[in-house]
Design an enzyme around this catalytic site. Structure first.
Site, short mmCIF file in Angstrom:
data_model
loop_
_atom_site.label_atom_id
_atom_site.label_comp_id
_atom_site.label_asym_id
_atom_site.label_seq_id
_atom_site.Cartn_x
_atom_site.Cartn_y
_atom_site.Cartn_z
N GLU A 130 1.39 15.30 6.75
CA GLU A 130 1.69 14.09 5.97
C GLU A 130 1.85 14.48 4.51
O GLU A 130 1.06 15.26 3.98
CB GLU A 130 0.57 13.07 6.12
CG GLU A 130 0.73 11.84 5.22
CD GLU A 130 -0.41 10.85 5.36
OE1 GLU A 130 -0.65 10.08 4.40
OE2 GLU A 130 -1.06 10.81 6.43
N GLU A 136 1.66 7.11 -3.66
CA GLU A 136 0.70 6.20 -3.07
C GLU A 136 -0.11 5.61 -4.23
O GLU A 136 -0.41 6.30 -5.20
CB GLU A 136 -0.22 6.94 -2.10
CG GLU A 136 -1.16 6.05 -1.32
CD GLU A 136 -1.99 6.82 -0.30
OE1 GLU A 136 -2.63 6.16 0.52
OE2 GLU A 136 -2.01 8.07 -0.35
#
Length: 275
Positions: free
Chosen positions: A148, A153
């Site tokens: 990932e 974010e």
């Protein structure tokens, strides 16, 4: 006007060779110039309760393209959960209703890329409980063995730049995670502006940036799965995810947040090294 400008710009970028970009060739982009739903040839919708005990119900209606932007909108609205099972201990089943809706779109099974420069220009909502993200996942292997990469974010006042891979214990990742408090930009209007997030990914390193500021880097040889050697998390194609989550394990409490709240994306582009 914005849509026409972007159409012309992308044509120029395909042959752009100014200093700093001479080594890169644009190979794919979504400028979101169509009106209505995101391009079905590129994007899938995630639906329902998906991950991280998040509060929102994902649905296609919350993602739309307008005036050259992708708008992912979080709303405070109650929707029924068709998977509801009274007495269930499964978080996806034990809630009769979701109190919020939002959208998550992915290129899974439609478009993947291995190595290159990935870029997004966007404006994120930084109110309490908001958890926007622009990230990639490897197409092969179970998470986190597939790898990932969180190019962007945000939650609870911090921007994050993360990579995750397999520790050897199922569903327990090894993280390279860096947090950058938004207040450190010393700009009270930071959240009102568009910013550019970028990943430069080659055979040796992954490097993650915001507005050309390096947030973290990872040597790929040191990010191999502990047990699952058959899957190389960062030496395989990845697909993209764009989503706006609410609450959950990390997002915080949205109770005092003003809705609707938007994650606005101007473009997403992928470049490869010119040969």
């Amino acid at each position: 006007m914005h849509t026409l400008f972007k159409t012309l710009l992308i044509a120029l970028l395909a042959g752009f060779s100014a200093p700093g970009f001479a080594q890169w060739k644009l190979v794919w982009a979504d400028e979101f110039t169509q009106e209505g739903a995101p391009d079905a040839q590129t994007w899938n919708f995630e639906q329902g309760f998906v991950r991280n005990h998040e509060a929102q119900w994902y649905q296609p209606a919350n993602a739309t393209c307008k005036d050259g932007f992708l708008i992912i909108e979080a709303r405070k609205e109650r929707v029924s959960n068709p998977a509801y099972k009274p007495g269930s201990e499964n978080w996806k089943e034990k809630q009769e209703f979701a109190e919020y809706t939002s959208a998550s779109i992915t290129t899974r099974n439609k478009k993947t890329w291995q190595y290159g420069r990935f870029e997004m220009r966007a404006r994120i909502n930084t109110q309490p409980g908001m958890w926007p993200a622009f990230w990639t996942l490897g197409e092969k292997g179970e998470w986190p063995d597939n790898g990932e990469i969180d190019i962007m974010e945000y939650y609870r006042g911090d921007l994050l730049a993360n990579l995750a891979w397999g520790s050897g214990e199922r569903f327990k990742p090894i993280w390279n995670s860096v947090k950058k408090p938004v207040k450190e930009f010393d700009d009270p209007q930071w959240a009102d502006k568009f910013h550019i997030w970028r990943m430069d990914w080659d055979e040796q390193f992954v490097r993650l940036y915001v507005d050309d500021q390096l947030l973290t880097s990872q040597e790929i040889d040191k990010a191999a799965n502990v047990k699952n050697k058959s899957v190389q998390p960062f030496r395989q194609p990845h697909y993209m995810v764009l989503n706006l989550a609410i609450g959950g394990d990390n997002g915080g409490d949205p109770a005092g947040t003003q809705f609707p709240a938007r994650f606005e994306v101007d473009y997403v582009r992928v470049y490869e090294k010119a040969r």
